[in-house]
Design a protein around this motif. Structure first.
Motif, PDB file in Angstrom:
ATOM      1  N   UNK A  10     -11.507   5.572  -4.346  1.00  0.00           N
ATOM      2  CA  UNK A  10     -10.314   5.114  -5.066  1.00  0.00           C
ATOM      3  C   UNK A  10      -9.180   6.128  -4.924  1.00  0.00           C
ATOM      4  N   UNK A  11      -9.513   7.401  -4.999  1.00  0.00           N
ATOM      5  CA  UNK A  11      -8.502   8.446  -4.822  1.00  0.00           C
ATOM      6  C   UNK A  11      -7.922   8.394  -3.413  1.00  0.00           C
ATOM      7  N   UNK A  12      -8.781   8.167  -2.423  1.00  0.00           N
ATOM      8  CA  UNK A  12      -8.306   8.058  -1.039  1.00  0.00           C
ATOM      9  C   UNK A  12      -7.352   6.873  -0.898  1.00  0.00           C
ATOM     10  N   UNK A  17      -1.842   4.851  -0.222  1.00  0.00           N
ATOM     11  CA  UNK A  17      -0.719   4.037  -0.695  1.00  0.00           C
ATOM     12  C   UNK A  17       0.506   4.915  -0.953  1.00  0.00           C
ATOM     13  N   UNK A  18       0.284   6.059  -1.591  1.00  0.00           N
ATOM     14  CA  UNK A  18       1.395   6.980  -1.882  1.00  0.00           C
ATOM     15  C   UNK A  18       2.042   7.491  -0.600  1.00  0.00           C
ATOM     16  N   UNK A 124      -4.969  -1.266  -3.006  1.00  0.00           N
ATOM     17  CA  UNK A 124      -4.566  -1.421  -1.606  1.00  0.00           C
ATOM     18  C   UNK A 124      -3.783  -2.704  -1.355  1.00  0.00           C
ATOM     19  N   UNK A 125      -3.671  -3.556  -2.358  1.00  0.00           N
ATOM     20  CA  UNK A 125      -2.929  -4.802  -2.176  1.00  0.00           C
ATOM     21  C   UNK A 125      -1.476  -4.469  -1.853  1.00  0.00           C
ATOM     22  N   UNK A 126      -0.915  -5.216  -0.955  1.00  0.00           N
ATOM     23  CA  UNK A 126       0.467  -4.978  -0.544  1.00  0.00           C
ATOM     24  C   UNK A 126       0.559  -4.253   0.778  1.00  0.00           C
TER      25      UNK A 126
END
Length: 191
Positions: A10-12, A17-18, A124-126
């Motif tokens: 989740x952190x990855x 995304x960031x 991760x959506x988008x």
């Protein structure tokens, strides 16, 4: 606490995304209050169950009751099937009829009440998707509309084992909320 290995995944996802947001802000329309991706039920994996459980635990009790009530309403009003026992056709029909159903975690401003404890797919959506070097496609109709193939490929989330759901591993967010709430005794026995 949620499984540390899965928390690392989740952190990855958050870091990826960031980095896309930092490197390609012109291609991402995502931001606080944009909740287009929060409508319509979809599958999440069993790794997200303890993450959601932890998030529910940390909510203020009145907010937790509101989320649980919404999840119960969704499960009951949609005739939510057991996804692990459905045929592909039954799943498709279910997801079609729930495509405008809001996530029970959305508040009145379109913000996620359990943002730090949202599932992998929500993180991760988008973003475009790829499997290794193979480009899979775009998900959000608002993002990457005028991007180059190179930009899409560099921004794409690489689907790995954690993104692949087996039949035994398929849940929805409302279903998990109800499951956790029953296990924790947050739903009265009569519900």
């Amino acid at each position: 606490m949620a499984d540390d290995d899965y928390r690392g995944i989740l952190d990855r996802a958050d870091q990826h995304f960031a980095s896309v947001m930092r490197d390609q802000p012109q291609n991402l329309q995502c931001g606080a209050g944009c909740s287009l991706c929060c409508y319509g039920l979809f599958e999440i994996g069993s790794g997200d169950v303890p993450v959601i459980a932890e998030g529910l635990e940390k909510l203020h009790p009145s907010r937790r009751r509101k989320v649980i009530r919404r999840a119960l309403d969704i499960v009951e009003s949609t005739a939510h099937p057991n996804l692990r026992e459905c045929s592909p056709e039954e799943k498709e029909a279910f997801f079609e009829r729930t495509q405008s159903t809001p996530c029970p975690n959305l508040d009145d401003q379109g913000l996620c009440m359990m943002y730090e404890h949202r599932p992998l797919v929500c993180r991760t959506f988008g973003l475009p998707l790829r499997e290794g070097r193979k480009y899979v496609g775009d998900i959000c109709e608002l993002n990457f509309t005028e991007s180059t193939a190179k930009e899409r490929m560099s921004a794409a989330w690489d689907l790995r084992w954690e993104d692949v759901l087996g039949v035994e591993d398929e849940f929805t967010i409302p279903e998990v909320i109800v499951l956790v709430a029953r296990m924790r005794g947050w739903i009265p026995r009569s519900a």
